[in-house]
Design a protein around this motif. Structure first.
Motif, short mmCIF file in Angstrom:
data_model
loop_
_atom_site.label_atom_id
_atom_site.label_comp_id
_atom_site.label_asym_id
_atom_site.label_seq_id
_atom_site.Cartn_x
_atom_site.Cartn_y
_atom_site.Cartn_z
N ARG A 1 26.51 -31.23 16.19
CA ARG A 1 26.55 -29.77 17.18
C ARG A 1 25.76 -28.16 16.10
NH1 ARG A 1 29.06 -28.51 21.97
NH2 ARG A 1 29.33 -25.83 22.59
N ASP B 1 28.56 -22.45 17.20
CA ASP B 1 27.43 -22.40 18.20
C ASP B 1 26.41 -20.97 18.04
OD1 ASP B 1 28.46 -24.26 19.43
OD2 ASP B 1 28.44 -23.64 21.08
N ALA C 1 22.72 -25.49 28.04
CA ALA C 1 22.66 -24.63 27.11
C ALA C 1 21.63 -23.84 27.47
CB ALA C 1 21.39 -25.80 26.02
N PHE D 1 26.47 -24.98 25.70
CA PHE D 1 25.97 -24.56 24.48
C PHE D 1 25.09 -23.53 24.46
CE2 PHE D 1 23.31 -23.56 20.96
CZ PHE D 1 23.76 -24.11 19.74
N SER E 1 23.01 -25.78 16.00
CA SER E 1 22.71 -24.97 15.42
C SER E 1 21.52 -23.81 14.42
CB SER E 1 24.56 -24.51 15.49
OG SER E 1 24.45 -23.00 15.52
N ARG F 1 23.95 -20.37 22.97
CA ARG F 1 23.09 -18.88 21.25
C ARG F 1 22.74 -17.56 22.19
NH1 ARG F 1 20.49 -19.69 16.35
NH2 ARG F 1 22.69 -21.46 16.00
N ARG G 1 34.64 -22.47 16.51
CA ARG G 1 33.01 -23.25 18.54
C ARG G 1 32.08 -22.03 18.40
NH1 ARG G 1 32.84 -26.10 22.72
NH2 ARG G 1 30.89 -25.77 23.91
#
Ligand SMILES: Nc1nc2c(ncn2[C@@H]2O[C@H](COP(=O)(O)OP(=O)(O)OP(=O)(O)O)[C@@H](O)[C@H]2O)c(=O)[nH]1
Ligand SMILES: [Mg+2]
Lengths: 145, 288
Positions: free
Chosen positions: B19, A49, B74, B106, B23, B108, A45
């Motif tokens: 997903r 991401d 996110a 999510f 990304s 990042r 995961r």
């Protein structure tokens, strides 16, 4: 290169992984450090991401025989076949072949210098640039040294 | 081996829920790609403050509460690139427990890199992308130490400033203009001694700075105290006209910077400036 450094399994210290993470940063890479005790699913995961090009797995606890293959399978299942996987830690020499067969492209023992990991990453990105297979799900007999 | 998708194929796959391709689309945007998104109004929160005060941990606590309420959260967690190597160590997500497993979260991690005009110019399209893909709470974390970080946070509609209990670091940061931008202040680590005093001194400073009634919350990301109240404050936060203007100003400056740094004639003008063959005014004139 964007690289995730992860430590699968339950053992509780990550000095080695942190040293590697810092060395890769100093070598010009963007390193996502995940912290301790990640499951294979969580590691997959995080790679997804973070859109990482490479994943370094640090395994001290003999986690390599189950957890590393689980991560490699997970990456392939999620369509992340082009991710470059390398491993570090104490891995007996007679188990290295099976990890390479799983798609792990380099294995660094506890004595390896961090400069060697940087050289490996350079060689691996050279392969990407010239279109040669190097990812965990790409058919390739290539391995580092 | 799968064929690589074009940027626009990646984006449409992201919009239909992939997903992995979300990304990848974010990477494309970070690297300069532009997509057209329908006009929309994303929900955004900027979280900033001195190093190590617990910004990521606190975001981690908020994430759980939002996820319980059915929000999709996110996080864009920004850390500086090393000026020497160009590399970066991105470790914010390790403090956000649910980030690695919940489908509704999510995260990042982003390095500031040497973007023309700073990462700020890429943050806004990344927010639009996340919003278009159905993320209902978008959080941007930066270490609030420099002008470029303030510019990033200025792209959020509400700004939470986090400080620790020891020195009122935030007050030191006042010259950087971050206090004026904050809609809400949280003093984290209330489980440690002195946090009450830190909260008091920040309240006093805020009153002196802009006669402001910026709410100050005492919270602990570790034991969870005060986090529910903080969340309510964030949810009901209404922006003041003054701060909107400050935000607009930072956004304009960052757009202006990127325009300048992207200018094809920039190097030539710098050469001339270096040798003294033109004046600064002439340089500005020629880059219009
Ligand atoms: N006692 C206490 N420690 C906390 C609390 N929140 C965070 N910490 C600790 O503070 C340290 C930094 O936490 P982070 O959440 O990484 O802080 P940060 O502000 O995001 O740090 P940077 O992103 O590096 O600037 C960690 O060791 C946390 O465990 C809290 O509420 N109480
Ligand atoms: Mg952080």
């Amino acid at each position: 290169m964007r690289i995730v450094i992860a430590k699968p399994g339950l053992d509780g210290h990550d000095r080695g992984a942190k040293v590697v993470a810092r060395a890769l940063r100093d070598g010009g890479h963007e390193v996502v450090y995940t912290g301790l005790r990640k499951t294979p699913e969580e590691i997959v995961r995080i790679v997804m991401d973070e859109d990482a090009a490479a994943l370094g797995l640090s395994t001290l606890s003999g986690a390599h025989d189950v957890l590393v293959p689980a991560v490699c399978d997970g990456l392939r299942e999620e369509g992340l076949s082009e991710v470059i996987v390398f491993a570090g830690g104490i891995i007996p020499s007679d188990e290295r072949d099976s990890l390479h067969n799983q798609g792990v492209r380099a294995i660094f023992g506890p004595g390896a210098r961090t400069s060697e990991i940087l050289e490996f990453l350079e060689a691996a990105s050279g392969r990407i640039e010239s279109g040669e297979p190097v990812g965990v799900g790409e058919n390739s007999g290539w391995r580092w040294r | 081996m799968a064929m690589a998708l074009s940027d626009s194929e990646t984006m449409s796959s992201a919009l239909s829920g992939s997903r992995r391709d979300l990304s990848r689309a974010l990477t494309a945007i970070e690297n300069g790609a532009n997509f057209d998104f329908a006009a929309a109004d994303p929900w955004t929160l900027g979280v900033t403050g001195p190093p190590g005060v617990g910004k990521s941990s606190l975001i981690g606590s908020l994430i759980s509460k939002w996820a319980d309420r059915g929000e999709r959260v996110a996080v864009l967690a920004v850390d500086p690139s090393s000026p020497n190597s160009g590399g970066a160590l991105l470790a914010d997500r390790m403090r956000m427990q649910e980030a690695d497993s919940a489908d509704s979260v999510f995260v990042r991690s982003l390095a500031t890199r040497n973007h023309p005009g700073g990462l700020a110019s890429r943050i806004s399209p990344m927010i639009d992308c996340l919003h278009a893909c159905g993320w209902s709470r978008i959080v941007i974390e930066t270490v609030g130490s420099g002008q470029s970080e303030i510019r990033i946070v200025a792209f959020a509609d509400r700004v939470l400033l986090v400080d620790g209990p020891d020195r009122g670091d935030v007050i030191q940061a006042e010259k950087a203009g971050i206090l004026e931008l904050a809609d809400i202040i949280a003093i984290n680590k209330s489980d440690l001694p002195n946090s009450e005093q830190a909260a008091d001194s920040v309240r006093t400073a805020m009153r002196l700075v802009n006669g402001s009634d910026t709410p100050v919350h005492l919270v602990s990301a570790h034991d969870g105290s005060g986090v529910d109240d903080l969340l309510e404050e964030i949810e009901s936060c209404s922006f003041s006209v003054g701060r909107n203007r400050l935000r607009a100003r930072e956004q304009l400056l960052s757009a202006w910077d990127s325009r300048l740094l992207d200018h094809p004639g920039l190097n030539e003008v710098l050469d001339s400036l270096e040798t003294g063959s033109i004046t600064l005014d002439e340089a500005v004139e020629s880059l219009r």
